[in-house]
Design a protein around this motif. Structure first.
Motif, mmCIF file in Angstrom:
data_model
loop_
_atom_site.group_PDB
_atom_site.id
_atom_site.type_symbol
_atom_site.label_atom_id
_atom_site.label_comp_id
_atom_site.label_asym_id
_atom_site.label_seq_id
_atom_site.Cartn_x
_atom_site.Cartn_y
_atom_site.Cartn_z
ATOM 1 N N THR A 666 0.045 -7.981 2.639
ATOM 2 C CA THR A 666 1.453 -7.909 3.029
ATOM 3 C C THR A 666 1.661 -6.999 4.229
ATOM 4 O O THR A 666 2.449 -7.314 5.141
ATOM 5 N N THR A 667 0.961 -5.877 4.256
ATOM 6 C CA THR A 667 1.200 -4.872 5.305
ATOM 7 C C THR A 667 0.248 -4.999 6.481
ATOM 8 O O THR A 667 0.513 -4.432 7.555
ATOM 9 N N ARG A 669 -2.593 -3.575 6.624
ATOM 10 C CA ARG A 669 -3.385 -2.352 6.733
ATOM 11 C C ARG A 669 -3.979 -2.024 5.364
ATOM 12 O O ARG A 669 -3.609 -2.626 4.348
ATOM 13 N N ALA A 747 -0.726 1.332 3.046
ATOM 14 C CA ALA A 747 -0.299 0.003 2.600
ATOM 15 C C ALA A 747 0.375 0.096 1.244
ATOM 16 O O ALA A 747 1.230 -0.734 0.912
ATOM 17 N N ARG A 776 8.082 3.431 1.254
ATOM 18 C CA ARG A 776 8.787 2.310 1.867
ATOM 19 C C ARG A 776 9.252 2.644 3.285
ATOM 20 O O ARG A 776 9.350 1.745 4.132
ATOM 21 N N GLY A 779 6.683 1.540 5.534
ATOM 22 C CA GLY A 779 6.304 0.138 5.414
ATOM 23 C C GLY A 779 5.312 -0.171 4.308
ATOM 24 O O GLY A 779 4.747 -1.273 4.276
ATOM 25 N N GLY A 780 5.114 0.741 3.392
ATOM 26 C CA GLY A 780 4.154 0.514 2.307
ATOM 27 C C GLY A 780 4.799 -0.049 1.057
ATOM 28 O O GLY A 780 6.033 -0.076 0.916
#
Length: 973
Positions: A666-667, A669, A747, A776, A779-780
């Protein structure tokens, strides 16, 4: 009251003036210090404290020959040379070079010795002695016996009170003068019976100089790391003299019997350990238990007589109760049985194990007589039927509907006689057999002998050379007691509650009727005394019964030993029902550990559902069928609306591994933030984020660079405690922000939402809210590992994350989801699940199969129908309150963690420093197993009891656990 005039038995010592004792120390030994009186039955002993060292001044009874004191000095010196690791009371020479000095008291000239004080503490109180401690006692006794074996005996062997060669004389001399004549007659009977068993071997027994009083009270101990008192030295050589070598062991064994929870079998570790140091001969094995009985009898009569002579002797008075306990335990089982048990323990054959050959008892017995299985393996005893008081007869009636006869099995440990919920080990081993038939068949004598009627329908056929035959359930008609010939009619099988049943038993006991069943710890001895009578009824095919030890050896040979088993000597568990486990000896255990079987063991609804589905279909989730859809929908309905998409897998490790891969996909990373002291699984990814050093000592050093950790939010013993635990959340959030600034934005953040591996404690309030927000923000994704804490175990909430008031992005679940079946799940949002497409496709062979799906659905149904979450809340709350009460009385309990049926009792050596009681916790778990409770440690320090029982736990079972733990903490482990 007239008192016996046998001088060598007892003589009260004159009072000693402490000023005279101090003068003696200064003038004769050149020692000056303070005196502290020590207890003794017949001497005067003092601890002498000086500025440089401590000593013991021994003022001996006038009955003691001075040459015996010199012999004691020689013996100590020889042992010191042979056993340098053993602490010994070395004699100190006087100013004239002679260790023996004299003191006059009340006109008596008393011999004195000054000995080195041996540091350590005795174990004379009645606390529990662990098998390892008992073994050390036996080992020391064996080493001392071997070390003294070459020391020359004195030219004149004067009779001594504690020489077991004189035991019967001592008892017969003193018993008539005791106040309690009822008790005295009991002692006399026991001593005479034991002496009769000893006498045939007495002349041939090895003799040598022995310590003669190597007991729990005459060893000193150091406290081992696990808190157990481990013997390291020997004191008080006052009873040194010529005696049977095996008497050294008998004295040691007797001293074990008064300790808390001790029974006859408690001495077996001492016997094995003694045998390793000084091998025991066959004759010595034959007399060992009679000597234990004689030793305890001498203790009882001499102790009571000492009090009679010297009512102010507190040392003797305090010993009376434990001396009686030793005799009662020693005589609680026939000496012949204990001898057989000792032979079994040392793998020695017995000459009396085979019954005498004879004709069939019932010549007209039907050809097809079925053996009834009442063991832990019996299929007919599933769903708890073994707990019914009528289980045996109900099964017999069912079998007799299809056959003409049924018989039970000799030596079988019957699960129908298992006890649970703290009632202790039951007598489960069958020492005879029962024959059930549909009509009153004739029973005939298999050999010549003499018949006697014991009670109504019970007769015994005795023969001159061979075991007694006991028949229970015989209608003898006009048969009269007396001689019978082979084949003579003895009677017919009587009716009992609508069944014609005959009990058949053989016994080598003389003049006593054995019990029908024996407890597991003495079963091997009883089975040698009561051999198998089955051949008197029907042909018997020899069968090898594999021992637990044999199976454990096979396990170690074939099964990778890194897959460890619980306990030093693991019981062989082959049956479970609700919150109980049963081993192959039909010993019942309370399972306070098994968080996998959330419903309890052997649930009939679940087993029936699996059986039906296995008969119907089991494929994999690529096929289209209803159950996988229904389970996925049910799981999603249990979670917040946005968590709507389900992956089904076969384990918690696979679930966590997949959750991480979803985050990576999804991320885009890979960096992950995990909490220290946590366990998440064994796959590559789940192991990488597992930081518990208890599961992997190198976890912190070996983790890959993409794994970053934050401090364990342990509010009890972590960096921030109590109210300060609120700092964990901001610190973790700051760590995540810093990682992002360094180019390592995570991530995912992965955490158990209720801190499981540390012992089951709540996270600080607001912790996940702060850490999830930080994750969040960069972006995790936030992953909640609910493998241990979810599914209603907390009672207050179905999911652990609900307790924190947050909603994760990904939830992993397993263990409870399948009640032991390999089943797990990952539940997430649709867009996260779809992101995995960039990695290819996902498939788990067993995950979501028809059988697995039915298991998952049925578990949810049962949890709902039996209201198990509510039970976790009620019983868990009750259990925690009771454990907290224990903590008020036992300082080893530092705190009680958790809620619902996810609890942890943390043991500490000091409540201020919080030093973990790691070794004590392991030993406590071993002792709890002996008391019938299954428990194991957890946390990185392995000092927390992992209390995660099936959610069907009852209030009674909770009380059993608390009582067992209280027993251990009160009396030792």
């Amino acid at each position: 009251m007239g008192l016996p005039s046998v001088d060598w038995l007892v003589r009260p010592i004159a009072p000693v003036d402490e000023a005279d004792a101090l003068a003696l120390l200064g003038e004769r030994y050149g020692v000056r210090g303070g005196l502290q009186a020590l207890g003794s039955q017949q001497d005067r002993n003092y601890r002498v404290r000086t500025d440089t060292a401590d000593h013991v001044l021994k003022v001996t009874n006038p009955a003691v020959d001075p040459s015996a004191l010199r012999l004691q000095c020689t013996a100590i010196e020889q042992l010191a040379a042979a056993l340098p690791e053993l602490r010994l009371p070395k004699p100190r020479p006087g100013v004239d070079g002679d260790p023996l000095q004299w003191l006059t008291a009340d006109g008596s000239k008393l011999a004195c010795l000054l000995l080195d004080f041996v540091p350590g503490e005795p174990i004379m109180d009645s606390r529990y002695l662990a098998p390892a401690v008992v073994a050390r006692l036996g080992s020391i006794a064996g080493r001392v016996a071997a070390g003294l074996s070459t020391l020359a005996a004195p030219a004149v062997d004067r009779p001594r009170l504690w020489d077991l060669r004189n035991a019967l004389t001592v008892v017969e001399t003193l018993a008539p003068h005791l106040r309690d004549q009822i008790g005295a007659q009991r002692v006399l009977r026991a001593a005479r019976a034991a002496h009769a068993l000893l006498e045939p071997y007495a002349e041939g027994l090895a003799t040598q100089l022995i310590h003669g009083d190597l007991t729990d009270n005459n060893v000193v101990c150091e406290t081992a790391p696990d808190g157990r008192p481990m013997p390291v030295g020997v004191i008080d050589f006052g009873d040194l003299g010529l005696g049977w070598t095996v008497a050294e062991l008998a004295v040691t064994c007797t001293s074990v019997l008064h300790h808390h929870g001790a029974g006859p079998a408690s001495v077996l570790p001492a016997v094995r350990a003694f045998h390793e140091e000084r091998p025991l001969g066959d004759d010595e094995l034959e007399v060992l238990w009679p000597l234990v009985v004689l030793r305890s009898a001498v203790l009882v009569v001499s102790g009571q007589y000492d009090v009679l002579l010297d009512p102010d002797n507190d040392y003797a008075s305090d010993a009376l109760e434990r001396e009686w306990t030793m005799l009662e335990v020693a005589t609680s089982v026939p000496a012949q049985v204990m001898t057989a048990q000792l032979r079994h323990a040392l793998d020695r054959a017995s000459t009396r194990e085979r019954p005498a050959a004879g004709a069939r008892l019932i010549p007209t017995l039907p050809e097809h007589v079925h053996a009834l299985d009442l063991s832990v393996f019996a299929d007919a005893l599933h769903t708890g039927l073994w707990q019914s008081p009528n289980a045996e007869h109900d099964l017999v009636r069912e079998e007799l509907s299809a056959t003409q006869g049924v018989h039970t099995r000799h030596g079988e440990f019957r699960m129908t006689r298992t006890r649970v919920d703290g009632k202790g080990p039951a007598e489960t081993c069958a020492l005879g057999v029962e024959l059930y038939v549909t009509e009153p068949l004739e029973v005939r004598a298999p050999w010549a002998g003499t018949i006697s009627r014991d009670t109504d329908r019970v007769v015994t056929l005795r023969q001159d050379d061979g075991p007694d035959l006991i028949l229970d359930g015989l209608d003898t008609g006009t048969l009269t007691p007396g001689p019978v010939e082979p084949g003579q009619l003895l009677g017919t099988i009587a009716d009992f509650d609508g069944l014609h049943v005959l009990g058949v038993q053989l016994s080598h006991l003389t003049g006593a009727r054995p019990p029908r069943f024996a407890a597991p710890e003495l079963a091997d001895g009883w089975l040698r005394v009561c051999p198998d009578p089955t051949a008197l009824l029907l042909p018997k095919t020899p069968e090898h019964q594999m021992s637990e030890e044999e199976l454990l050896t096979r396990r170690n040979d074939a099964f990778a030993t890194v897959q460890e088993h619980y306990y030093e000597e693991p019981p062989r568990i082959e049956r479970g029902w609700r919150q109980y486990l049963v081993d192959t000896r039909a010993r019942g255990y309370l399972d306070m550990l098994n968080n996998v079987t959330i419903l309890g063991h052997g649930h009939p609804v679940l087993s029936d559902a699996v059986h039906r589905q296995w008969q119907r279909l089991n494929t994999n989730s690529r096929f289209h069928y209803a159950s996988v859809v229904e389970l996925s929908e049910r799981l999603a309905q249990l979670l917040p609306a946005e968590l709507d998409t389900v992956f089904l897998v076969n384990s918690g490790s696979e679930a966590v591994d997949l959750a991480l891969r979803l985050a990576w996909a999804t991320t885009g990373r890979q960096d992950v933030v995990a909490v220290e002291e946590a366990y998440h699984g064994w796959t590559y990814a789940s192991d990488a984020v597992s930081t518990s050093v208890a599961d992997n000592p190198g976890a912190l050093e070996s983790r890959p660079p993409w794994v970053h950790t934050v401090a364990a939010p342990n509010s009890y013993r972590g960096r921030h405690r109590g109210e300060e635990a609120r700092n964990y959340g901001p610190e973790a959030a700051a760590r995540i922000a810093a990682l992002a600034a360094e180019g390592h934005a995570p991530a995912a953040f992965l955490c158990e939402p209720y801190y499981g591996n540390a012992g089951g404690m709540a996270l600080p309030d607001g912790y996940l809210e702060q850490v999830y927000a930080a994750t969040r923000a960069v972006g995790g994704l936030c992953i909640a590992d609910e493998v241990q804490v979810g599914y209603g175990r907390l009672g207050t909430h179905f999911w652990g994350f609900e307790q924190q008031g947050v909603v994760p992005d990904v939830v992993t679940v397993a263990k409870a989801m399948g009640n032991g079946h390999p089943l797990g799940a990952v539940i997430t949002r649709r867009e996260i699940a779809d992101a995995y497409r960039t990695q290819g496709y996902f498939f788990s062979s067993a995950g979501g199969s028809p059988v697995s799906s039915v298991v998952g659905l049925t578990v949810l149904d049962i949890m709902r129908d039996e209201n198990l979450q509510a039970n976790a809340l009620e019983i868990g709350g009750y259990l925690k309150r009771r454990l907290v009460e224990l903590g008020e009385r036992h300082p080893l309990i530092g705190t009680v963690h958790g809620c619902g049926l996810y609890l942890g009792v943390e043991f500490v050596r000091d409540r201020m420093s919080l030093e973990p009681a790691t070794e004590e916790t392991a030993a406590i778990c071993e002792r709890l197993r002996e008391l019938g409770v299954v428990m194991q440690p957890t946390s990185d320090r392995q000092c927390v009891l992992k209390i995660k029982p099936p959610l069907c736990l009852t209030r009674d079972s909770a009380d059993v656990f608390v009582a067992a733990l209280d027993d251990v903490l009160t009396y030792g482990w």
